[in-house]
Design a protein around this motif. Structure first.
Motif, PDB file in Angstrom:
ATOM      1  N   ILE A  60       0.829  -1.197   0.000  1.00 58.87           N
ATOM      2  CA  ILE A  60       0.000   0.000   0.000  1.00 58.87           C
ATOM      3  C   ILE A  60       0.866   1.251   0.000  1.00 58.87           C
ATOM      4  O   ILE A  60       0.672   2.163  -0.780  1.00 58.87           O
ATOM      5  CB  ILE A  60      -0.931   0.017   1.229  1.00 58.87           C
ATOM      6  CG1 ILE A  60      -1.760  -1.260   1.280  1.00 58.87           C
ATOM      7  CG2 ILE A  60      -1.830   1.248   1.204  1.00 58.87           C
ATOM      8  CD1 ILE A  60      -2.646  -1.499   0.081  1.00 58.87           C
ATOM      9  N   CYS A  61       1.858   1.289   0.885  1.00 56.01           N
ATOM     10  CA  CYS A  61       2.763   2.434   0.909  1.00 56.01           C
ATOM     11  C   CYS A  61       4.072   1.983   0.302  1.00 56.01           C
ATOM     12  O   CYS A  61       4.784   1.170   0.900  1.00 56.01           O
ATOM     13  CB  CYS A  61       2.967   2.898   2.344  1.00 56.01           C
ATOM     14  SG  CYS A  61       4.239   4.164   2.477  1.00 56.01           S
ATOM     15  N   SER A  62       4.363   2.470  -0.876  1.00 52.89           N
ATOM     16  CA  SER A  62       5.578   1.979  -1.519  1.00 52.89           C
ATOM     17  C   SER A  62       6.814   2.656  -0.950  1.00 52.89           C
ATOM     18  O   SER A  62       7.890   2.081  -0.922  1.00 52.89           O
ATOM     19  CB  SER A  62       5.503   2.138  -3.035  1.00 52.89           C
ATOM     20  OG  SER A  62       5.186   3.465  -3.353  1.00 52.89           O
ATOM     21  N   CYS A  63       6.668   3.900  -0.474  1.00 54.74           N
ATOM     22  CA  CYS A  63       7.846   4.569   0.089  1.00 54.74           C
ATOM     23  C   CYS A  63       8.446   3.751   1.224  1.00 54.74           C
ATOM     24  O   CYS A  63       9.645   3.685   1.405  1.00 54.74           O
ATOM     25  CB  CYS A  63       7.485   5.950   0.628  1.00 54.74           C
ATOM     26  SG  CYS A  63       7.206   7.122  -0.679  1.00 54.74           S
ATOM     27  N   ASN A  64       7.587   3.167   2.029  1.00 51.47           N
ATOM     28  CA  ASN A  64       8.090   2.470   3.212  1.00 51.47           C
ATOM     29  C   ASN A  64       7.789   0.982   3.177  1.00 51.47           C
ATOM     30  O   ASN A  64       7.968   0.295   4.172  1.00 51.47           O
ATOM     31  CB  ASN A  64       7.494   3.108   4.462  1.00 51.47           C
ATOM     32  CG  ASN A  64       7.899   4.559   4.569  1.00 51.47           C
ATOM     33  OD1 ASN A  64       9.077   4.863   4.672  1.00 51.47           O
ATOM     34  ND2 ASN A  64       6.934   5.450   4.467  1.00 51.47           N
ATOM     35  N   ASN A  65       7.346   0.518   2.033  1.00 50.04           N
ATOM     36  CA  ASN A  65       7.037  -0.891   1.850  1.00 50.04           C
ATOM     37  C   ASN A  65       6.131  -1.444   2.941  1.00 50.04           C
ATOM     38  O   ASN A  65       6.503  -2.345   3.683  1.00 50.04           O
ATOM     39  CB  ASN A  65       8.348  -1.701   1.776  1.00 50.04           C
ATOM     40  CG  ASN A  65       8.072  -3.138   1.384  1.00 50.04           C
ATOM     41  OD1 ASN A  65       7.004  -3.442   0.833  1.00 50.04           O
ATOM     42  ND2 ASN A  65       9.012  -4.020   1.676  1.00 50.04           N
ATOM     43  N   ALA A  73       3.526   4.064   7.556  1.00 55.58           N
ATOM     44  CA  ALA A  73       2.844   4.231   6.277  1.00 55.58           C
ATOM     45  C   ALA A  73       2.461   5.699   6.098  1.00 55.58           C
ATOM     46  O   ALA A  73       2.191   6.405   7.069  1.00 55.58           O
ATOM     47  CB  ALA A  73       1.583   3.370   6.233  1.00 55.58           C
ATOM     48  N   ALA A  74       2.460   6.145   4.849  1.00 60.63           N
ATOM     49  CA  ALA A  74       2.007   7.499   4.512  1.00 60.63           C
ATOM     50  C   ALA A  74       2.895   8.596   5.087  1.00 60.63           C
ATOM     51  O   ALA A  74       2.482   9.739   5.172  1.00 60.63           O
ATOM     52  CB  ALA A  74       0.549   7.722   4.949  1.00 60.63           C
ATOM     53  N   THR A  75       4.121   8.249   5.480  1.00 59.69           N
ATOM     54  CA  THR A  75       5.002   9.285   6.014  1.00 59.69           C
ATOM     55  C   THR A  75       6.051   9.737   5.000  1.00 59.69           C
ATOM     56  O   THR A  75       6.868  10.591   5.293  1.00 59.69           O
ATOM     57  CB  THR A  75       5.734   8.801   7.283  1.00 59.69           C
ATOM     58  OG1 THR A  75       6.463   7.624   6.939  1.00 59.69           O
ATOM     59  CG2 THR A  75       4.772   8.498   8.397  1.00 59.69           C
ATOM     60  N   GLY A  76       6.027   9.120   3.796  1.00 61.34           N
ATOM     61  CA  GLY A  76       6.989   9.541   2.771  1.00 61.34           C
ATOM     62  C   GLY A  76       6.350  10.555   1.852  1.00 61.34           C
ATOM     63  O   GLY A  76       6.055  11.678   2.257  1.00 61.34           O
ATOM     64  N   CYS A  77       6.074  10.149   0.610  1.00 65.47           N
ATOM     65  CA  CYS A  77       5.524  11.092  -0.361  1.00 65.47           C
ATOM     66  C   CYS A  77       4.068  11.438  -0.055  1.00 65.47           C
ATOM     67  O   CYS A  77       3.550  12.429  -0.537  1.00 65.47           O
ATOM     68  CB  CYS A  77       5.610  10.499  -1.757  1.00 65.47           C
ATOM     69  SG  CYS A  77       4.481   9.113  -2.000  1.00 65.47           S
ATOM     70  N   GLY A  78       3.401  10.615   0.728  1.00 69.05           N
ATOM     71  CA  GLY A  78       2.021  10.903   1.098  1.00 69.05           C
ATOM     72  C   GLY A  78       1.001  10.427   0.074  1.00 69.05           C
ATOM     73  O   GLY A  78      -0.196  10.545   0.286  1.00 69.05           O
ATOM     74  N   GLY A  79       1.479   9.859  -1.033  1.00 65.94           N
ATOM     75  CA  GLY A  79       0.585   9.448  -2.115  1.00 65.94           C
ATOM     76  C   GLY A  79      -0.399   8.370  -1.702  1.00 65.94           C
ATOM     77  O   GLY A  79      -1.447   8.209  -2.321  1.00 65.94           O
ATOM     78  N   CYS A  80      -0.079   7.645  -0.653  1.00 65.98           N
ATOM     79  CA  CYS A  80      -0.916   6.508  -0.286  1.00 65.98           C
ATOM     80  C   CYS A  80      -1.922   6.844   0.807  1.00 65.98           C
ATOM     81  O   CYS A  80      -2.664   5.983   1.249  1.00 65.98           O
ATOM     82  CB  CYS A  80      -0.024   5.360   0.184  1.00 65.98           C
ATOM     83  SG  CYS A  80       0.946   5.822   1.624  1.00 65.98           S
ATOM     84  N   THR A  81      -1.951   8.106   1.250  1.00 64.35           N
ATOM     85  CA  THR A  81      -2.759   8.444   2.423  1.00 64.35           C
ATOM     86  C   THR A  81      -4.233   8.052   2.278  1.00 64.35           C
ATOM     87  O   THR A  81      -4.825   7.469   3.191  1.00 64.35           O
ATOM     88  CB  THR A  81      -2.681   9.959   2.725  1.00 64.35           C
ATOM     89  OG1 THR A  81      -1.311  10.341   2.628  1.00 64.35           O
ATOM     90  CG2 THR A  81      -3.197  10.273   4.108  1.00 64.35           C
TER      91      THR A  81
HETATM   92  S1  FES Z   1       3.625   5.700  -0.847  1.00 64.85           S
HETATM   93 FE1  FES Z   1       3.203   5.890   1.251  1.00 64.85          FE
HETATM   94  S2  FES Z   1       4.212   7.704   1.716  1.00 64.85           S
HETATM   95 FE2  FES Z   1       4.821   7.424  -0.345  1.00 64.85          FE
END
Ligand code: FES
Ligand code: SRM
Ligand SMILES: Cc1cc2nc3c(=O)[nH]c(=O)nc-3n(C[C@H](O)[C@H](O)[C@H](O)COP(=O)(O)OP(=O)(O)OC[C@H]3O[C@@H](n4cnc5c(N)ncnc54)[C@H](O)[C@@H]3O)c2cc1C
Ligand code: SF4
Lengths: 847, 114
Positions: free
Chosen positions: A424-429, A455-463
């Protein structure tokens, strides 16, 4: 025997490696040294541009205080490794340090490519990679008018935004025929271009820079292959990145043809003792210029280093991205260009609203291969899941990107369809399974879930998707487990609010009898006292209410660390007459109170014993003061700036507006405290944009901002409506506050309430401006009741002898609490510390 | 085993303590927090030391009274730890303990033995 581990490069990926190693609990097997060429510890390069907000390097720091010491890691900043001697297993640094190693982690990242055109190394040319780069650009911008970014990719547009915000006339020069060649297609590119030009940035595509020389009007003149020219004062190159693989070359590791150090699935290079991770590493013939793959490599390397660990492998990564470029949503997934054999595509173009969406599907229309979204990227999360998890598409794949015309949402994706393994969150796997587990173990708001899982702490795209999964899981759990107010009430705060309103419940006792159990506690009692106060606005010390209050509300003053209280009278809008100031001074002097100007534009008097509170308030009320509600979860202050009456820039009477507004909402009880401010012009001296409701005067009226917060987790307020006349402004604030009070959780500031609101700002606007739920009249009536029934709680209290009697410290003696002892400092009292107190009490006893 | 007679000291009229609240009494130089807990028309009194071991302030009598897991408790108004009114033990930290005292209602007067 020591096991020497040297990490070369202290960027985000090098740091992620250390973090994962420490998290494994086995870091103590190694003697770890990390070398970083930059002068500071690892910082968050992904959010580099955020440096402009505070201009403080510390705001990007990724390394928690004490991290290196706590884990016995030696960190050397400002020195770089210049050679690796593989035969003797030694490294040498520029400053002459020599160390032997057992294992090396190369995390040297990449550097910005600067095209070798003549003049590329002139003064006032920059790259955009480090904090030092941004500092240099900022300094140069101060003496410049025009700035140009060479490169119209993702980073180039980010740099252009920075130049624009530095108040430069900004140009973007791109060699290719469109912007963001890699991620978007022609249709998306031209829409993006239009949007960016609307923001006042000039875009020049298909430009091949041939020379940079002296300008006539500006510092540089750029000349292009098509004989055109552009004058600019400064240039930022952002024409792609190149791996910093010089150490690989120097010590003879296997390299890619066009650079990069070749690694296997465990991130080992051709030398088993040397790993490479992040942007320096070449896997499957490819360099990954994003943070998520780098983090995955770091984990794979840690797993391989530790014997017996369940080895994750690095087997490539998805390069889908979603970002906001200069305020424009842009997203790209998988095969965005439809290069796969037989691929079919659907697109939707809405020129009126400037939205472009395209999906690329397999020849049998069963699977999603790629997508491009420009102008609106709400569907990103859903589309990405279709692509990553190869979920079968609905019969008409176009429904995924067509707008919902009938108001019913289009072919969305039930999160139930996702397998637990879905990333779901690719930034943080982070997988769906991990999120679901976290919800099951008690995370029931997005803030907690972020902290627990990352989760959701990187680019935020998955929020959005993370929130959907959380909600779905909570629904499955029946919600009860986590949203009950406390053990005495099987309801949420919202439920209780509705019960109180609908059943016209006027006391805690009635409520707990009908809907709860037990005696109540320090959670439900104050919460319900607050709800009763909003609904019926009785005096908070009325018999049935006062035992529900926290001590601050009970004594209508804030308890300090030594059990004494502070007194804060209301000073609406921060405006105060000299006479009233004198009274404050006199009262403070008479009762020997410590006096301080607060951060809320008023005066706080500290060190009052409970029994003196009614006496102090009697004097203040006689002088025309009233309660400031500094003790309540209630409206605190409406700060103001001096505004048009005095200030040469003011466009409205901000002080007058602040006073009226503070007097309107004074005493309003709410789930948490409420703060407001009114600024008289756009210079914003009242700091309205960090308030629950902030108001900034314009030539034509007022701009209204909502859900800002200072405090522990600052949040910039959102612009809610512009150029309102005063009456409309008040109407919107009435509705906004009552809607918040009705729906927020206990102790949830408006900022967190907003962060958790599905649909966010747009949803809130639809309710408060467009009256989508048909609630507005009711909300306004509820507020009118509160405004009409306002009383100064302190005034009513001091007029009631029975209430005054409760302020005595002892029920059976008129003595004061002997444990309260003050010493003097800078001519005022302060509570004695423990040692001082013991000494002073002893002295008293001896005497 | 010797039996010491309890000496009850008169403190105040019951009405001086509002139901479901506490007040502090001064008894032989000691500060004692007395709580009146009312449920279904019945009054129960509890008395514990008024000194909050976490903040070192004399404030226990000003905490909110309630129940947790069936125990009648008071929450310290400063850092919100809960103390069982019957035993004086702290729910969050078993090393912290409030002294308890016998207390009773006699002819609508509150009486305490310290
Ligand atoms: S995909 Fe979850 S913060 Fe980037
Ligand atoms: C007195 C004052 C500090 C000062 O000397 O300037 C102050 C003092 C306290 N603040 Fe504050 N805050 C004061 C301005 C602020 C401000 C500035 C402002 O309002 O412009 C902020 C940041 C703005 C904001 O709230 O968004 C602020 C953010 C906090 C927070 C963090 C809130 C958050 O959302 O993160 C807390 C803790 C909380 O509420 O949970 C807090 C809590 C407190 C408490 C109540 C802590 C406590 O429980 O004892 C302090 C009470 C002192 C007292 O007895 O009066 N105080 N506090 C200021 C009183 C202003 C006033 O006139 O009423
Ligand atoms: C402005 C900007 C925006 C970005 N936005 C995004 C985004 O939205 N999403 C995303 O996924 N990615 C984004 N990125 C890319 C992301 O920042 C990189 O993928 C990430 O920084 C790579 O980390 P790294 O540790 O491999 O390399 P780096 O960050 O380059 O770190 C390597 C470090 O090693 C040091 N070093 C190099 N050689 C040596 C040596 N010999 N000895 C000692 N130290 C050495 C370097 O000085 C550097 O500090 C962005 C990058 C920039 C610049
Ligand atoms: S910042 Fe902390 S210490 Fe200072 S007044 Fe606010 S709450 Fe108290």
């Amino acid at each position: 025997m020591s096991n020497q581990l040297i990490v070369i490069g202290n960027g985000p990926v090098g740091h992620k490696f250390l973090e994962s190693l420490v998290a494994s609990g086995q870091a103590d097997q190694f003697e770890i040294t990390v070398f970083g060429e930059e002068p500071r510890h690892a910082y968050d390069r992904v959010h580099l541009t955020a440096w402009f907000e505070s201009r403080e390097a510390a705001s990007l720091n990724m390394v928690p205080d004490g991290f290196y010491q706590a884990n016995s890691i030696r960190c050397i900043s400002g020195d770089k490794i210049i050679s690796i001697d593989r035969e003797h297993k030694r490294v040498t640094s520029e400053q002459g340090e020599e160390l032997s190693y057992d294992k090396i982690i190369l995390a040297t990242g990449s550097f910005p490519f600067v095209p070798p055109v003549p003049g590329h190394d002139r003064e006032n040319t920059f790259v955009y990679r480090t904090i030092e780069d941004l500092e240099a650009i900022t300094a140069a911008a101060a003496n410049s008018r025009v700035g140009t970014v060479v490169g119209g990719g993702l980073l180039g547009l980010e740099a252009a935004k920075a130049l624009k915000e530095l108040d430069l006339k900004t140009h973007v020069v791109e060699f290719a025929p469109r912007l963001m060649m890699v991620q978007v297609d022609d249709g998306g590119g031209s829409l993006l271009r239009g949007k960016i030009e609307d923001l006042g940035v000039s875009v020049h595509t298909g430009k091949n820079t041939q020379n940079i020389g002296d300008g006539d009007e500006c510092f540089h003149k750029m000349s292009f292959a098509d004989d055109s020219e552009l004058e600019t004062d400064l240039i930022v190159f952002s024409a792609g990145i190149r791996p910093r693989d010089e150490l690989g070359k120097q010590c003879g590791l296997e390299m890619g043809e066009r650079g990069g150090i070749v690694i296997n699935d465990h991130c080992q290079t051709s030398d088993e003792a040397i790993y490479a991770i992040g942007e320096v590493a070449l896997w499957g013939g490819r360099i990954y210029g994003l943070i998520a793959p780098g983090n995955a490599m770091a984990q794979a390397a840690v797993d391989h280093l530790l014997p017996g660990a369940t080895a994750s492998e690095f087997t490539g990564a998805d390069m889908s991205t979603k970002l906001k470029l200069m305020g424009v949503d842009v997203a790209s997934i998988g095969d965005a260009h439809g290069n796969s054999e037989g691929a079919l595509s659907y697109s939707y173009v809405n020129e009126a609203d400037e939205i472009y969406k395209k999906i690329v599907v397999s020849p049998d229309k069963k699977h999603l291969l790629g997508a491009v979204l420009v102008g609106e990227a709400n569907d990103y999360g859903t589309l990405l899941q279709f692509a990553l998890n190869k979920i079968e598409l609905p019969e008409n794949p176009e429904s995924l990107i067509l707008p919902a015309l009938d108001g019913v949402s289009a072919g969305g994706l039930g999160v139930d369809m996702l397998p637990d393994s879905a990333q779901i969150c690719s930034c943080n796997n982070i997988s769906k399974g991990t999120l679901v587990e976290a919800v099951q173990s008690g995370c029931c708001n997005i803030g907690d879930l972020k902290t627990a899982t990352n989760a959701a702490t990187g680019c935020g795209g998955c929020t959005a998707l993370v929130t959907q999964i959380m909600n779905a899981e909570m629904e499955k759990l029946g919600m009860e487990v986590n949203t009950d107010l406390c053990e005495h009430f099987p309801y949420t705060r919202q439920d209780i609010y509705n019960l109180v309103r609908v059943e016209k419940i006027h006391s805690f006792e009635q409520l707990i009898e009908q809907h709860g159990s037990g005696h109540g506690c320090d959670i439900c009692k104050p919460t319900i006292a607050s709800i009763l106060a909003t609904c019926w606005n009785d005096h908070i010390l009325d018999d049935q209410h006062h035992v529900l209050q926290d001590t601050n509300d009970y004594f209508m003053a804030n308890m300090q660390k030594d059990g004494t209280y502070s007194v804060v009278p209301r000073v609406a809008g921060g405006e105060i007459t000299p006479d009233k100031l004198i009274v404050l001074g006199q009262v403070a002097k008479k009762y020997d109170l410590y006096t301080k100007i607060t951060g809320g534009q008023r005066v706080d008097l500290f060190g009052a014993r409970a029994e003196t509170l009614p006496l102090i308030w009697r004097e203040l009320i006689d002088a025309g003061f009233e309660s400031g509600h500094a003790y309540g979860k209630a409206l605190r202050t409406v700060k103001s700036c001096v505004g048009s009456s005095w200030c040469r820039y003011g466009v409205q009477d901000s002080v007058g507006a602040a006073i009226n507004i503070e007097n309107r909402y004074r005493g309003l009880r709410s789930p948490h405290k409420l703060k407001m401010a009114v600024s008289g012009c756009t210079r914003e001296c009242a700091e309205a944009q960090c308030k629950d409701v902030g108001i900034i005067a314009t030539e034509n009226g007022f701009n209204m901002y909502v859900c800002g917060n200072g405090g522990m987790k600052p949040r910039h307020a959102d612009l809610f409506a512009t150029d309102l006349d005063y009456d409309t402004l008040i109407k919107y604030i009435d509705r906004f506050f009552m809607f918040y009070i009705r729906t927020a959780d206990r102790l949830q500031r408006t900022s967190v309430w907003m962060e958790n609101m599905e649909g966010g700002l747009d949803y809130l606007k639809s309710i408060i401006i467009d009256d989508k739920l048909g609630l507005c009249e009711e909300l306004e009536a509820e507020m009118a009741h509160i405004v009409d029934t306002y009383q100064c709680e302190w005034k009513t209290t001091i007029e009631d002898p029975e209430k005054v009697q409760r302020f005595n410290h002892f029920v059976n003696s008129s003595n004061a609490d002997s444990n309260v002892v003050f010493v003097r400092e800078r001519q005022q009292i302060r509570p004695a510390n423990e040692v001082e107190r013991k000494d002073l009490i002893n002295l008293k006893e001896i005497a | 085993m010797s039996h010491t007679e309890t000496h009850w000291q008169d403190i105040c009229h019951l009405d001086a303590i509002v139901p479901n609240a506490g007040r502090c009494a001064l008894v032989k130089g000691e500060q004692i927090a007395i709580f009146r807990v009312k449920k279904n028309g019945n009054d129960a009194l509890y008395a514990v030391h008024n000194h909050d071991p976490f903040s070192q302030a004399n404030v226990i009598s000003r905490g909110i009274v309630g129940s947790i897991d069936g125990k009648i408790v008071v929450a310290s108004p400063i850092y919100k730890q809960h103390f069982c009114l019957k035993t004086g033990s702290c729910l969050e930290d078993d090393t912290a303990q409030l002294k308890t005292y016998p207390v009773r209602i006699e002819n609508n007067r509150v009486q305490l033995s310290a």
